[in-house]
Design an enzyme around this catalytic site. Structure first.
Site, short mmCIF file in Angstrom:
data_model
loop_
_atom_site.label_atom_id
_atom_site.label_comp_id
_atom_site.label_asym_id
_atom_site.label_seq_id
_atom_site.Cartn_x
_atom_site.Cartn_y
_atom_site.Cartn_z
N HIS A 173 0.81 -1.22 0.00
CA HIS A 173 0.00 0.00 0.00
C HIS A 173 0.84 1.27 0.00
O HIS A 173 0.52 2.25 0.67
CB HIS A 173 -0.95 -0.01 1.19
CG HIS A 173 -2.24 0.70 0.92
ND1 HIS A 173 -2.30 2.02 0.55
CD2 HIS A 173 -3.52 0.26 0.93
CE1 HIS A 173 -3.56 2.36 0.38
NE2 HIS A 173 -4.32 1.31 0.59
N GLU A 303 -2.30 -0.12 -6.17
CA GLU A 303 -2.18 -1.41 -5.48
C GLU A 303 -2.47 -2.55 -6.44
O GLU A 303 -3.62 -2.80 -6.79
CB GLU A 303 -3.18 -1.44 -4.32
CG GLU A 303 -3.10 -0.24 -3.40
CD GLU A 303 -4.45 0.05 -2.73
OE1 GLU A 303 -5.10 -0.88 -2.24
OE2 GLU A 303 -4.84 1.22 -2.72
C1 GAL Z 1 -7.51 1.69 -0.36
C2 GAL Z 1 -8.99 1.64 -0.34
C3 GAL Z 1 -9.48 2.96 0.20
C4 GAL Z 1 -8.91 3.20 1.58
C5 GAL Z 1 -7.40 3.03 1.54
C6 GAL Z 1 -6.77 3.04 2.91
O1 GAL Z 1 -7.00 0.51 -0.90
O2 GAL Z 1 -9.51 1.39 -1.63
O3 GAL Z 1 -10.89 2.98 0.23
O4 GAL Z 1 -9.48 2.29 2.48
O5 GAL Z 1 -7.05 1.82 0.94
O6 GAL Z 1 -6.98 4.22 3.59
#
Ligand code: GAL
Length: 337
Positions: A173, A303
Site C-alpha cells: 500500500h 495497489e
Molecule cells: C484503499 C482503499 C481505500 C482506503 C485506503 C486506505 O486501498 O480502496 O478505500 O481504504 O485503501 O486508507
C-alpha cells in the site's frame, strides 16, 4: 549495502528499520512491523536525497487505517459482508469497515510483526499467520521479500503456503509523491493498462459489473494529468479515485501503471488482473506524514492485486489458495529520478 537501525517500539515489540543502498546511491528502507516499505530515497542533483513515498512514524503506522507502505493481506481490498466463499461454502472473516473486511481485516498483515532475514540487496520478512491470528481459514506461511536492484527497481515478492484452503491476495500500500516540494499529486500524470474498471456499491464492494473507461474520467490508457482528472471526479462523493481498474491482458514486460512528474517516474509491473488506484481523497489533519502535510491528493496508491470479482462470481476466483499449495506473486517498481 545494508544497515539496520532501531526504529522504536509498538505494543512492547521492538521495530527495526533495514536500509539497503545500491551503487547509484538509492536507499530503500523497510520495517519488520507490517513488512512496511518506509522510504525510497533517491539522489537529488544537489547531492542530497529525497524520499518519493509517503511515510509516517510508529504512531501513524499503528492506526487502524495506517496502511502507508504496508504489506496487505490475506486479501487486499474489500470482502463484502465479511464473507468468503471457499469450495462453495460461505466462510466468515472478521470485518473492520462496517460489515466489510478491508485489507485483511482488523488483524491483517499490516498489523503484524514479521521475522526478518536481511542481505546486501534484499530483506525477507516471514510470519506464520494462523486462523487465531487474523480470523481467516488455514495456517498460512507468508514471506515478503523486498529487493533493491542495481537497475533502480524495487521488487516485492510475496509467497503464501497454506495447509487448508484460504485466500492469498497480497499487495503493498505504498503512496507515491514524486514532487521535490510539498505539493500534491495533481501535477503527476498517470497511465494505466486498463480499458475498464469495476462498478462499486456505495460501500465500495464490487457489484460484479465491469464499466468501459473510454470517454469517462477513468480513461488513463494514455498518460493523463491527475489535476484535471480529479476535477472531473468532484461530482462523486469520493471526489477522486478510489477504484478497481481491470488490467488488460499483457506481457510480463509491459507495465500496468506509469506515474510521472517531470523527470521522475515510477513504472509498475504485475501479472495480476487489477490495480486499485486511491488518491488519498479525504486525507486531513487526522493523519501525519514525516515530510508532507496531510491533505487531499497528498499521495497516490497504486495497489496491484487480484480483483475481488471472484467473490461475486466464484468462477472468477483466482485469489483462492487451495489446501496444501503455495503461490508466489510479484510487484516490480522501476523508477527514474
Ligand atoms: C484503499 C482503499 C481505500 C482506503 C485506503 C486506505 O486501498 O480502496 O478505500 O481504504 O485503501 O486508507
Amino acid at each position: 549495502m545494508l544497515t539496520t537501525d532501531k526504529f522504536g517500539e509498538v505494543a512492547g515489540h521492538a521495530v527495526t528499520a533495514y536500509t539497503i543502498e545500491n551503487h547509484n546511491g538509492v536507499q530503500l528502507t523497510v520495517l519488520d512491523y507490517g513488512a512496511t516499505w518506509h522510504a525510497l530515497n533517491v539522489p537529488t542533483p544537489d547531492g542530497s536525497h529525497q524520499n518519493l513515498i509517503l511515510n509516517t512514524d510508529l504512531a501513524g503506522y499503528a492506526k487502524p487505517d495506517g496502511y502507508f507502505g504496508k504489506a496487505i493481506g490475506r486479501f487486499a481490498g474489500r470482502v463484502g459482508a465479511g464473507q468468503l466463499v471457499l469450495d462453495g461454502q460461505p466462510v466468515a472473516v472478521p470485518a473492520n469497515e462496517g460489515t466489510t473486511t478491508l485489507h485483511g481485516g482488523p488483524n491483517g498483515f499490516s498489523t503484524l510483526f514479521f521475522k526478518a532475514a536481511a542481505a546486501a540487496d534484499h530483506v525477507t520478512f516471514t510470519r506464520t499467520v494462523t486462523p487465531e491470528t487474523d480470523g481467516f481459514p488455514g495456517t498460512l506461511e507468508v514471506s515478503v521479500t523486498y529487493t533493491l536492484t542495481e537497475a533502480d527497481e524495487v521488487v516485492i515478492d510475496f509467497t503464501g503456503a497454506t495447509d487448508q484452503t484460504t485466500v492469498f491476495n497480497p499487495t503493498n500500500h505504498v503512496y507515491w509523491n514524486l514532487n521535490s516540494a510539498d505539493d500534491t499529486i495533481e501535477n503527476h500524470t498517470l497511465q494505466l493498462a486498463a480499458t475498464s474498471h469495476y462498478e462499486l456499491e456505495p460501500s465500495k464492494v464490487l457489484t460484479g459489473a465491469v464499466v468501459a473507461n473510454a470517454d469517462t474520467p477513468y480513461d488513463f490508457r494514455g498518460p493523463r494529468l491527475l489535476g484535471p482528472a480529479l476535477r472531473d471526479l468532484q461530482v462523486i462523493p469520493e471526489a477522486g479515485l478510489d477504484d478497481v481498474f481491470a488490467i488488460d491482458d499483457h506481457a510480463a514486460t509491459e507495465p500496468v501503471a506509469v506515474l510521472s512528474q517531470g523527470q521522475r517516474q515510477v513504472t509498475m509491473y504485475s501479472a495480476r488482473n487489477a490495480v486499485v488506484v486511491f488518491t488519498s481523497n479525504h486525507f486531513g489533519d487526522e493523519l501525519h506524514f514525516l515530510r508532507h502535510q496531510s491533505r487531499p491528493y497528498v499521495g497516490i496508491a497504486m495497489e496491484a492485486q487480484t480483483s475481488a470479482a471472484g467473490l461475486v462470481d466464484p468462477d472468477l476466483t483466482q485469489a483462492t489458495l487451495a489446501a496444501g499449495t503455495s503461490r508466489h506473486e510479484q510487484i516490480r517498481y522501476a523508477f527514474k529520478y
